[in-house]
Scaffold this motif. Structure first.
Motif, short mmCIF file in Angstrom:
data_model
loop_
_atom_site.label_atom_id
_atom_site.label_comp_id
_atom_site.label_asym_id
_atom_site.label_seq_id
_atom_site.Cartn_x
_atom_site.Cartn_y
_atom_site.Cartn_z
N GLN A 1 0.81 -1.21 0.00
CA GLN A 1 0.00 0.00 0.00
C GLN A 1 0.84 1.27 0.00
OE1 GLN A 1 -2.41 -0.92 3.39
NE2 GLN A 1 -3.98 -1.91 2.15
N VAL A 2 2.03 1.22 0.63
CA VAL A 2 2.87 2.42 0.67
C VAL A 2 3.33 2.76 -0.75
CG1 VAL A 2 4.99 3.41 1.58
CG2 VAL A 2 3.61 1.93 3.02
N ALA A 3 3.80 1.71 -1.48
CA ALA A 3 4.27 1.93 -2.84
C ALA A 3 3.11 2.35 -3.75
CB ALA A 3 4.93 0.66 -3.37
N GLU A 4 1.95 1.72 -3.56
CA GLU A 4 0.79 2.07 -4.39
C GLU A 4 0.36 3.52 -4.14
OE1 GLU A 4 -2.11 -0.89 -3.45
OE2 GLU A 4 -0.92 -2.47 -4.40
N ALA A 5 0.40 3.92 -2.87
CA ALA A 5 0.02 5.30 -2.54
C ALA A 5 1.01 6.29 -3.16
CB ALA A 5 -0.03 5.47 -1.03
N ALA A 6 2.32 5.91 -3.13
CA ALA A 6 3.34 6.80 -3.71
C ALA A 6 3.15 6.91 -5.22
CB ALA A 6 4.73 6.25 -3.38
N ALA B 1 0.31 6.50 -6.85
CA ALA B 1 -0.90 7.29 -7.10
C ALA B 1 -0.63 8.77 -6.93
CB ALA B 1 -2.00 6.84 -6.15
N LYS B 2 0.21 9.08 -5.91
CA LYS B 2 0.54 10.49 -5.66
C LYS B 2 1.35 11.05 -6.82
CE LYS B 2 2.53 13.44 -2.13
NZ LYS B 2 3.48 13.49 -1.03
N ALA B 3 2.29 10.22 -7.33
CA ALA B 3 3.13 10.68 -8.45
C ALA B 3 2.28 10.91 -9.70
CB ALA B 3 4.21 9.64 -8.73
N ALA B 4 1.19 10.12 -9.83
CA ALA B 4 0.34 10.26 -11.03
C ALA B 4 -0.56 11.49 -10.96
CB ALA B 4 -0.51 8.99 -11.20
N ARG B 5 -0.76 12.00 -9.71
CA ARG B 5 -1.64 13.17 -9.58
C ARG B 5 -0.88 14.43 -9.99
NH1 ARG B 5 -3.62 10.92 -4.66
NH2 ARG B 5 -2.14 12.15 -3.46
N PRO B 6 -1.53 15.41 -10.64
CA PRO B 6 -0.83 16.65 -10.99
C PRO B 6 -0.51 17.44 -9.72
CG PRO B 6 -3.16 16.79 -11.56
CD PRO B 6 -2.91 15.39 -11.11
N SER B 7 0.66 18.09 -9.69
CA SER B 7 1.02 18.86 -8.51
C SER B 7 0.07 20.04 -8.34
CB SER B 7 2.46 19.37 -8.65
OG SER B 7 2.48 20.35 -9.67
N LYS B 8 0.06 20.62 -7.11
CA LYS B 8 -0.84 21.75 -6.83
C LYS B 8 -0.56 22.91 -7.77
CE LYS B 8 -1.85 20.79 -2.04
NZ LYS B 8 -1.46 21.04 -0.67
N LYS B 9 0.75 23.13 -8.06
CA LYS B 9 1.13 24.26 -8.91
C LYS B 9 0.55 24.06 -10.32
CE LYS B 9 5.19 26.79 -10.33
NZ LYS B 9 6.63 26.72 -10.49
N VAL B 10 0.68 22.80 -10.86
CA VAL B 10 0.17 22.50 -12.19
C VAL B 10 -1.35 22.65 -12.21
CG1 VAL B 10 -0.13 20.67 -13.92
CG2 VAL B 10 2.08 20.96 -12.77
#
Ligand code: SF4
Ligand code: SF4
Length: 217
Positions: free
Chosen positions: A193-198, A200-209
């Protein structure tokens, strides 16, 4: 006129996409770690993994497992250990599918399939015996007459083990730490789950974008 508001809500739902399915003809895909009917596994060479230690029976909160170990016959051993599960029974009128037995088992002998659609016409059928729980010569669960097996129900029967072993230590994430199974060999490690969460986070656009996208609209 308040009741007309109720009709309005109902009428609006007619045009919404349907979330229900035509069960039991149509079934949803079950999660990989689904807790269903148990199986007793064998090693790749066909030997049984159960060593009759009774840890699963000891940990079971519903007290639905009955195990008796016996010494392996020296000329025809059933398991690689000194002992094997001579009697093994699970009472499905009691089982709550908590998987504590799977967690407790030191040899990954007991795991769960994704089958939950099985019913009985008498109490005796609800008590699964060792012969019924033990995977067949190809490493697949035995399909009993009162069970409704569907595609995928018998795959990844050790998913819960692969998700938690060894002892949930994050340092072992992604490393194979269990033995192969008859018919399946060594199944790939889950990323955890830790790797999956990481990921998923990487796939999300950053706040700035995201802010830039919003202001560009
Ligand atoms: S899943 Fe839970 S209740 Fe069912 S046999 Fe295992 S330990 Fe007992
Ligand atoms: S299934 Fe596992 S915990 Fe239960 S008796 Fe066999 S080896 Fe021991």
């Amino acid at each position: 006129m308040g009741y007309l508001d109720g009709f309005k809500v109902t009428f609006k739902q007619i045009f919404e996409p349907r979330v229900t399915t035509e069960y039991p003809d149509e079934k949803r895909e079950k999660p990989e770690r689904f807790h269903g009917r148990h199986v007793l596994n064998r090693y790749e060479d066909g030997m049984e993994k159960c060593i009759g230690c009774e840890l699963c029976a000891g940990v079971c909160p519903a007290r639905c497992i009955y195990v008796r170990g016996a010494d392996n016959p020296p000329d025809a051993p059933v398991s690689p250990g000194e002992r094997y599960g001579f009697v093994y029974e699970i009472n499905y009128l009691r089982c709550i599918h908590c998987d504590l037995c799977v967690e407790a088992c030191p040899t990954e002998a007991i795991t769960e399939s994704k089958l939950f659609e099985f019913s009985f016409t008498n109490r005796q059928d609800a008590i699964y015996t060792r012969d019924e729980l033990l995977v067949d010569d190809d490493g697949h669960p035995r399909k009993l007459p009162w069970e409704d097996w569907r595609e995928g129900d018998e795959t990844n029967t050790s998913a819960w083990v692969r998700a938690t072993a060894p002892s949930g230590d994050a340092g072992f994430e992604g490393k194979v730490a269990w033995s192969g199974e008859l018919g399946r060999g060594v199944v790939a490690a889950e990323q955890g789950q830790v790797a999956e969460a990481a990921a998923a986070k990487a796939a999300r656009p950053s706040k700035k974008v995201a802010r830039t996208r919003r202001s560009a609209k």
